[in-house]
Design a protein around this motif. Sequence first.
Motif, PDB file in Angstrom:
ATOM      1  N   SER A  43       5.272 -32.226  16.865  1.00 27.14           N
ATOM      2  CA  SER A  43       4.437 -33.256  16.252  1.00 27.14           C
ATOM      3  C   SER A  43       3.073 -32.639  15.941  1.00 27.14           C
ATOM      4  O   SER A  43       2.664 -31.652  16.565  1.00 27.14           O
ATOM      5  N   LEU A  44       2.380 -33.228  14.984  1.00 21.45           N
ATOM      6  CA  LEU A  44       1.035 -32.763  14.673  1.00 21.45           C
ATOM      7  C   LEU A  44       0.128 -33.121  15.833  1.00 21.45           C
ATOM      8  O   LEU A  44       0.179 -34.241  16.351  1.00 21.45           O
ATOM      9  N   ALA A  45      -0.700 -32.200  16.276  1.00 23.38           N
ATOM     10  CA  ALA A  45      -1.606 -32.463  17.389  1.00 23.38           C
ATOM     11  C   ALA A  45      -2.603 -33.561  17.022  1.00 23.38           C
ATOM     12  O   ALA A  45      -2.914 -34.421  17.836  1.00 23.38           O
ATOM     13  N   GLN A  46      -3.080 -33.538  15.797  1.00 22.96           N
ATOM     14  CA  GLN A  46      -3.954 -34.583  15.277  1.00 22.96           C
ATOM     15  C   GLN A  46      -3.393 -34.990  13.925  1.00 22.96           C
ATOM     16  O   GLN A  46      -3.575 -34.287  12.936  1.00 22.96           O
ATOM     17  N   PRO A  47      -2.672 -36.122  13.854  1.00 23.03           N
ATOM     18  CA  PRO A  47      -1.927 -36.473  12.635  1.00 23.03           C
ATOM     19  C   PRO A  47      -2.757 -36.517  11.352  1.00 23.03           C
ATOM     20  O   PRO A  47      -2.256 -36.227  10.289  1.00 23.03           O
ATOM     21  N   ARG A  48      -4.018 -36.848  11.435  1.00 27.43           N
ATOM     22  CA  ARG A  48      -4.823 -36.971  10.220  1.00 27.43           C
ATOM     23  C   ARG A  48      -5.413 -35.653   9.750  1.00 27.43           C
ATOM     24  O   ARG A  48      -6.041 -35.599   8.707  1.00 27.43           O
TER      25      ARG A  48
END
Length: 147
Positions: free
Chosen positions: A51-56
């Motif tokens: 998963s992206l560590a920080q989605p934005r």
Amino acid sequence: MRNLKFVSAFSFIFLFVLATGQAQIIDSFPWFKAPSKVLTPKILDWNAGYSLAQPRQAVLKSTSIAITGKKIKIPSGVKLLKGPITIKRGENCYQIGCDRNKDCNNCQMFWKDLNKDRKIQPRKELRCVCPKSGDNCGLRGRKVECK
């Protein structure tokens, strides 16, 4: 016997529809045909879901890109990422980016969520493309501290 014919006919139709749907993405955006070149395979499991560590941090909304001087429409479902990106699996974090080579120093990263699980599988779903030549660049990764 009649059920077997029905099942085989249904299977053929289903596989044909599935193959033609995937072909539309490949025809307009050919870099997802084969798995990406990976440069540092011993650092992380390139086939696992992250998963992206920080989605934005990474997703840019763009509808077209200039490759070899021509504007190419980005198919729906393909996202242009501003990289490098940080991905996470368990307690481990990794920074993934495009490889710098002598032919291209500004490769752009794209993500196509092939299995629609909202997780990144770097080898299958990430591509780096050189806008100047249209060549597929390699990926590079390194382990980083999780924030």
